[in-house]
Motif scaffolding. Structure first.
Motif, PDB file in Angstrom:
ATOM      1  N   ASP A 112       0.991  -1.214   0.090  1.00  0.00           N
ATOM      2  CA  ASP A 112      -0.019   0.000  -0.099  1.00  0.00           C
ATOM      3  C   ASP A 112       0.682   1.176  -0.048  1.00  0.00           C
ATOM      4  O   ASP A 112       0.643   2.220  -0.733  1.00  0.00           O
ATOM      5  CB  ASP A 112      -1.058   0.143   1.235  1.00  0.00           C
ATOM      6  N   THR A 113       1.992   1.248   0.855  1.00  0.00           N
ATOM      7  CA  THR A 113       2.979   2.315   0.771  1.00  0.00           C
ATOM      8  C   THR A 113       3.522   2.626  -0.658  1.00  0.00           C
ATOM      9  O   THR A 113       3.625   3.708  -0.817  1.00  0.00           O
ATOM     10  CB  THR A 113       3.850   2.143   1.839  1.00  0.00           C
ATOM     11  N   VAL A 114       4.008   1.605  -1.208  1.00  0.00           N
ATOM     12  CA  VAL A 114       4.677   1.739  -2.392  1.00  0.00           C
ATOM     13  C   VAL A 114       3.676   2.179  -3.397  1.00  0.00           C
ATOM     14  O   VAL A 114       3.851   2.934  -4.253  1.00  0.00           O
ATOM     15  CB  VAL A 114       5.211   0.367  -2.741  1.00  0.00           C
ATOM     16  N   ARG A 115       2.379   1.349  -3.605  1.00  0.00           N
ATOM     17  CA  ARG A 115       1.504   1.879  -4.474  1.00  0.00           C
ATOM     18  C   ARG A 115       0.868   3.435  -4.360  1.00  0.00           C
ATOM     19  O   ARG A 115       0.722   3.909  -5.313  1.00  0.00           O
ATOM     20  CB  ARG A 115       0.269   1.007  -4.220  1.00  0.00           C
ATOM     21  N   ASP A 116       0.789   3.705  -3.113  1.00  0.00           N
ATOM     22  CA  ASP A 116       0.344   5.137  -2.714  1.00  0.00           C
ATOM     23  C   ASP A 116       1.435   6.019  -3.229  1.00  0.00           C
ATOM     24  O   ASP A 116       1.135   7.214  -3.354  1.00  0.00           O
ATOM     25  CB  ASP A 116       0.119   5.117  -1.256  1.00  0.00           C
ATOM     26  N   ALA A 117       2.536   5.616  -3.677  1.00  0.00           N
ATOM     27  CA  ALA A 117       3.780   6.431  -3.865  1.00  0.00           C
ATOM     28  C   ALA A 117       3.568   6.538  -5.572  1.00  0.00           C
ATOM     29  O   ALA A 117       4.518   7.381  -6.173  1.00  0.00           O
ATOM     30  CB  ALA A 117       4.928   6.040  -3.416  1.00  0.00           C
ATOM     31  N   GLY A 118       2.498   5.857  -6.191  1.00  0.00           N
ATOM     32  CA  GLY A 118       2.455   5.902  -7.515  1.00  0.00           C
ATOM     33  C   GLY A 118       3.001   4.685  -8.153  1.00  0.00           C
ATOM     34  O   GLY A 118       3.042   4.778  -9.432  1.00  0.00           O
ATOM     35  N   TRP A 119       3.483   3.616  -7.708  1.00  0.00           N
ATOM     36  CA  TRP A 119       4.089   2.406  -8.264  1.00  0.00           C
ATOM     37  C   TRP A 119       3.014   1.391  -8.551  1.00  0.00           C
ATOM     38  O   TRP A 119       2.227   1.399  -7.875  1.00  0.00           O
ATOM     39  CB  TRP A 119       5.112   2.024  -7.550  1.00  0.00           C
ATOM     40  N   ARG A 120       3.095   0.793  -9.784  1.00  0.00           N
ATOM     41  CA  ARG A 120       2.499  -0.432 -10.025  1.00  0.00           C
ATOM     42  C   ARG A 120       3.394  -1.381 -10.408  1.00  0.00           C
ATOM     43  O   ARG A 120       4.682  -0.987 -10.810  1.00  0.00           O
ATOM     44  CB  ARG A 120       1.413   0.010 -11.189  1.00  0.00           C
ATOM     45  N   LEU A 121       3.038  -2.745 -10.194  1.00  0.00           N
ATOM     46  CA  LEU A 121       3.870  -3.983 -10.351  1.00  0.00           C
ATOM     47  C   LEU A 121       3.759  -4.500 -11.713  1.00  0.00           C
ATOM     48  O   LEU A 121       2.854  -4.629 -12.398  1.00  0.00           O
ATOM     49  CB  LEU A 121       3.579  -4.776  -9.317  1.00  0.00           C
ATOM     50  N   SER A 122       5.113  -4.319 -12.414  1.00  0.00           N
ATOM     51  CA  SER A 122       5.209  -5.079 -13.603  1.00  0.00           C
ATOM     52  C   SER A 122       5.422  -6.666 -13.547  1.00  0.00           C
ATOM     53  O   SER A 122       4.564  -7.284 -13.947  1.00  0.00           O
ATOM     54  CB  SER A 122       6.332  -4.452 -14.416  1.00  0.00           C
ATOM     55  N   ASN A 123       6.319  -6.991 -12.829  1.00  0.00           N
ATOM     56  CA  ASN A 123       6.401  -8.451 -12.342  1.00  0.00           C
ATOM     57  C   ASN A 123       7.206  -8.509 -11.101  1.00  0.00           C
ATOM     58  O   ASN A 123       8.007  -7.682 -10.931  1.00  0.00           O
ATOM     59  CB  ASN A 123       6.877  -9.214 -13.610  1.00  0.00           C
TER      60      ASN A 123
END
Ligand code: MG
Length: 157
Positions: free
Chosen positions: A83-94
Motif C-alpha cells: 500500500d505504501t509503495v502503491r500510494d507513491a504511484g508505483w504499479r507492479l510489472s512483475n
C-alpha cells in the motif's frame, strides 16, 4: 520510470512452527522461526518492493523490537508495505522469486503461492513467479536448518 528491487531473507527451520510461503501453509515437519509468523518469502518480497521504491526496508517499517509485530501475519505486513509503495504511484510489472529449502518440494504449491501473493497485491497471478530450489545437501539450507527466499521486482510509474 521503471525501478528494479531486490529482497532476500533467511529463517531458521525448527520443529513446532508452520512453514509459510507467501501466505500458504505447506505441510512440513519443520517451520520458520521468527518474531513474526516467519514467512520468509513475504519478507523478501516486502524488501524488494521497498527497495525499488526507495522507501526503506522491512526492519524500518516493522521493527522486530516492537512487540506489536510478534507473531504478526506477514501477509498483512506485505499488504501494508505494498500500500505504501502503491500510494507513491508505483504499479507492479512483475515479481520473480526463488525459495531455497532442502524439503519439502515446493512445486506442488507454486500455483497456490502465486495466487496468494497476487490476491494480496491486487495483481494477476501471471505477474508473479516462484521457483523452488534445494541446497544440494550443502550448507545450512542443504542440511535442512534454514530456508532462504530471494525476490526481484520491476515497478513502473
Ligand atoms: Mg524475515
Amino acid at each position: 520510470m521503471i525501478r528494479v528491487g531486490l529482497g532476500r531473507d533467511v529463517h531458521r527451520l525448527v520443529e513446532g512452527r508452520r512453514f509459510l510461503l507467501g501466505g500458504v501453509a505447506i505441510p512440513s515437519d519443520k517451520g520458520e522461526m521468527g518474531h513474526s509468523d516467519g514467512d520468509v518469502l513475504a519478507h523478501a518480497v516486502i524488501d524488494a518492493f521497498l527497495g525499488a521504491a526507495g522507501l526503506g526496508d522491512i526492519g524500518e517499517l516493522f521493527p522486530p523490537s516492537d512487540p506489536k509485530w510478534r507473531d504478526a501475519d506477514s501477509m498483512k505486513l506485505l499488504k501494508a508495505a505494498w500500500d505504501t509503495v502503491r500510494d507513491a504511484g508505483w504499479r507492479l510489472s512483475n515479481l520473480d522469486c526463488v525459495v531455497s529449502a532442502e524439503k519439502p518440494k515446493l512445486l506442488p504449491y507454486r500455483g497456490d503461492i502465486r495466487v496468494s501473493l497476487a490476491q494480496a497485491l491486487g495483481v494477476p497471478p501471471g505477474a508473479i513467479f516462484v521457483k523452488g530450489k534445494t541446497g544440494e545437501g550443502l550448507g545450512s539450507i542443504g542440511e535442512g536448518l534454514a530456508v532462504e527466499a530471494l525476490a526481484v521486482c520491476l515497478l513502473e510509474r
